[in-house]
Every structure is written in C-alpha cells, then in structure tokens.
Design a protein around this motif. Structure first.
Motif, short mmCIF file in Angstrom:
data_model
loop_
_atom_site.label_atom_id
_atom_site.label_comp_id
_atom_site.label_asym_id
_atom_site.label_seq_id
_atom_site.Cartn_x
_atom_site.Cartn_y
_atom_site.Cartn_z
N PRO A 97 29.44 39.61 60.01
CA PRO A 97 29.12 41.01 60.33
C PRO A 97 28.79 41.20 61.81
O PRO A 97 28.14 40.34 62.42
CB PRO A 97 27.87 41.29 59.47
CG PRO A 97 27.86 40.23 58.42
CD PRO A 97 28.47 39.02 59.07
N GLN A 98 29.27 42.29 62.35
CA GLN A 98 28.85 42.66 63.72
C GLN A 98 27.82 43.79 63.59
O GLN A 98 26.63 43.53 63.56
CB GLN A 98 30.05 43.02 64.56
CG GLN A 98 30.88 41.78 64.89
CD GLN A 98 31.94 42.01 65.92
OE1 GLN A 98 31.87 42.88 66.76
NE2 GLN A 98 32.99 41.20 65.84
N CYS A 99 28.26 45.03 63.45
CA CYS A 99 27.25 46.07 63.20
C CYS A 99 26.72 45.97 61.77
O CYS A 99 25.61 46.39 61.47
CB CYS A 99 27.83 47.46 63.46
SG CYS A 99 28.88 48.09 62.13
N GLY A 100 27.55 45.42 60.86
CA GLY A 100 27.14 45.20 59.48
C GLY A 100 27.30 46.39 58.56
O GLY A 100 27.05 46.27 57.36
N TYR A 101 27.74 47.51 59.09
CA TYR A 101 27.74 48.74 58.29
C TYR A 101 28.63 48.63 57.05
O TYR A 101 28.28 49.14 55.99
CB TYR A 101 28.19 49.93 59.15
CG TYR A 101 27.77 51.25 58.58
CD1 TYR A 101 26.50 51.77 58.84
CD2 TYR A 101 28.61 51.98 57.75
CE1 TYR A 101 26.10 52.98 58.30
CE2 TYR A 101 28.21 53.19 57.22
CZ TYR A 101 26.96 53.69 57.49
OH TYR A 101 26.56 54.88 56.95
N CYS A 102 29.75 47.94 57.19
CA CYS A 102 30.70 47.86 56.08
C CYS A 102 30.34 46.78 55.06
O CYS A 102 30.96 46.71 54.00
CB CYS A 102 32.09 47.56 56.63
SG CYS A 102 32.20 45.93 57.43
N TYR A 103 29.40 45.91 55.40
CA TYR A 103 29.26 44.67 54.63
C TYR A 103 28.59 44.83 53.27
O TYR A 103 28.77 43.99 52.38
CB TYR A 103 28.61 43.57 55.48
CG TYR A 103 29.70 42.76 56.15
CD1 TYR A 103 30.20 41.63 55.54
CD2 TYR A 103 30.28 43.19 57.33
CE1 TYR A 103 31.24 40.91 56.12
CE2 TYR A 103 31.31 42.49 57.92
CZ TYR A 103 31.79 41.35 57.30
OH TYR A 103 32.83 40.65 57.86
N GLY A 104 27.81 45.87 53.07
CA GLY A 104 27.26 46.10 51.73
C GLY A 104 28.37 46.28 50.72
O GLY A 104 28.29 45.81 49.57
N ILE A 133 37.43 48.88 54.93
CA ILE A 133 37.66 49.04 56.36
C ILE A 133 36.47 48.52 57.15
O ILE A 133 35.31 48.84 56.83
CB ILE A 133 37.87 50.53 56.73
CG1 ILE A 133 38.93 51.17 55.84
CG2 ILE A 133 38.19 50.69 58.21
CD1 ILE A 133 40.29 50.57 55.95
N CYS A 134 36.75 47.71 58.16
CA CYS A 134 35.72 47.25 59.10
C CYS A 134 36.09 47.74 60.49
O CYS A 134 37.05 47.24 61.08
CB CYS A 134 35.61 45.73 59.08
SG CYS A 134 34.44 45.11 60.31
N ARG A 135 35.33 48.67 60.99
CA ARG A 135 35.66 49.22 62.31
C ARG A 135 35.39 48.22 63.41
O ARG A 135 35.86 48.39 64.54
CB ARG A 135 34.89 50.52 62.55
CG ARG A 135 35.34 51.60 61.59
CD ARG A 135 34.75 52.93 61.93
NE ARG A 135 35.22 53.39 63.23
CZ ARG A 135 35.16 54.64 63.64
NH1 ARG A 135 34.67 55.56 62.84
NH2 ARG A 135 35.59 54.98 64.83
N CYS A 136 34.61 47.19 63.13
CA CYS A 136 34.36 46.14 64.13
C CYS A 136 35.47 45.08 64.11
O CYS A 136 35.46 44.17 64.95
CB CYS A 136 33.01 45.48 63.90
SG CYS A 136 31.62 46.61 64.05
N GLY A 137 36.38 45.15 63.15
CA GLY A 137 37.51 44.22 63.13
C GLY A 137 37.12 42.79 62.80
O GLY A 137 37.69 41.85 63.35
N THR A 138 36.19 42.61 61.87
CA THR A 138 35.70 41.26 61.59
C THR A 138 36.50 40.54 60.51
O THR A 138 36.02 39.54 59.96
CB THR A 138 34.22 41.33 61.13
OG1 THR A 138 34.14 42.04 59.88
CG2 THR A 138 33.34 42.03 62.16
N TYR A 139 37.69 41.00 60.24
CA TYR A 139 38.45 40.47 59.10
C TYR A 139 38.65 38.95 59.12
O TYR A 139 38.52 38.31 58.08
CB TYR A 139 39.80 41.19 58.97
CG TYR A 139 39.67 42.69 58.86
CD1 TYR A 139 39.15 43.28 57.71
CD2 TYR A 139 40.06 43.52 59.90
CE1 TYR A 139 39.01 44.65 57.61
CE2 TYR A 139 39.93 44.89 59.82
CZ TYR A 139 39.41 45.45 58.66
OH TYR A 139 39.28 46.82 58.56
S1 FES Z 1 30.84 44.88 60.89
FE1 FES Z 1 30.87 46.84 61.85
S2 FES Z 1 32.11 48.05 60.55
FE2 FES Z 1 32.29 46.08 59.74
#
Ligand code: FES
Ligand code: FES
Length: 157
Positions: A97-104, A133-139
């Motif tokens: 996770p970067q911002c972590g928003y998508c990870y839940g 979708i992960c806007r931070c591109g952590t795929y």
């Molecule tokens: S870690 Fe930021 S949107 Fe996925």
C-alpha cells in the motif's frame, strides 16, 4: 425507518435504518469501521468491498436491507483471533500500500480468492482482482504479496 439485524465481523448489530441505505454508510458511519472506503460510489473501484456470506459485494451500492441476516466481513475481520491474516502480513512485508485507500477492498477480494483457490496462478490472481482500482499503481507489489500469502497458507513457504 426499518429494523435490520446484520452480523459484522462476528458481532451482531440491530440497526434502525432505511433498508435502502448503502451498506457502506452503515459500516463506516454507524458502526465506525475504517476498512471499507468510499471511492467512486458507483460499484466501479472496489474501495468499499466487503464479503457477504463469503462473496465480495460493493457496499457503496448494496442496500443494507439485502444484508439482513447475513455475515459481513470487512478488512478488519478477515483474520482470526486478532492475529494478522497472512495476506495482511505479506502486503506489509511487500510495502504494497502507498496511500492505502484501496486496500480495505483489495484485501477482502484477495481473501475471497485464496479461500476458493489456494493455488492461484498469476493470471488467475489478475483476473480475480480485475475491477479493483489502485490510483497509486501498486499492482506489481499487490500481486506478489498475494502469491506469497498463498504459498504461506499452503505451507510452501
Ligand atoms: S495504495 Fe493508493 S489507491 Fe491504492
Ligand atoms: S466506492 Fe464502491 S466500488 Fe467504488
């Protein structure tokens, strides 16, 4: 106003709420959980995903009335007994996770996969996670962490 009983992460809640209220609003605003997040609000991103009787639903568009009597599991509830789930440990180890928003949403979707298929191929993981979708591109790190968690859960690592 309706009275609706749902079980969330093993705890029963009886709620006075309109049956067509999105499940996400109840989980986040009434119960106070932080795992499911409001992203698009249109069932397009997966940030709000939870498991309902073991199947992922997009809680931003899922009416709480349809969850009556069901078992809801959020990111907070995927591990047993307070210990982190191997997925959670491997995501942290990979610094996914970067911002972590998508990870839940990511983590419950991945847990759904490993429950059904303990040995997913990389292509099966990609297909299963498609639509999250992960806007931070952590795929890349996400996929590697899911593979590693699957290995550990099988006892291969
Ligand atoms: S870690 Fe930021 S949107 Fe996925
Ligand atoms: S917030 Fe529910 S799918 Fe995007």
């Amino acid at each position: 106003m309706d009275t609706i009983a749902i079980t969330v992460n093993g705890e029963r809640h009886e709620l006075a709420v309109d049956a067509d209220t999105p499940l996400l609003y109840v989980l986040a605003d009434t119960i106070g959980l932080k795992g499911p997040r409001f992203g698009c609000g249109l069932a397009q991103c997966g940030a709000c995903s939870v498991l309902l009787n073991g199947q992922e639903v997009r809680s931003c568009v899922y009416p709480v009335g349809s969850a009556a009597g069901a078992e809801v599991v959020t990111a907070e509830g995927i591990s047993a007994g307070g210990a982190p789930h191997p997925l959670q440990e491997e995501l942290i180890a990979a610094q996914a996770p970067q911002c972590g928003y998508c990870y839940g949403g990511m983590v419950v979707k991945a847990a759904e996969l490993l429950e059904a298929n303990p040995s997913p191929s990389r292509d099966e993981i990609i297909a299963h996670m498609d639509g999250h979708i992960c806007r931070c591109g952590t795929y890349p790190r996400l996929l590697a962490a899911i593979e590693r968690a699957a290995e550990r859960m099988r006892g291969d690592a």
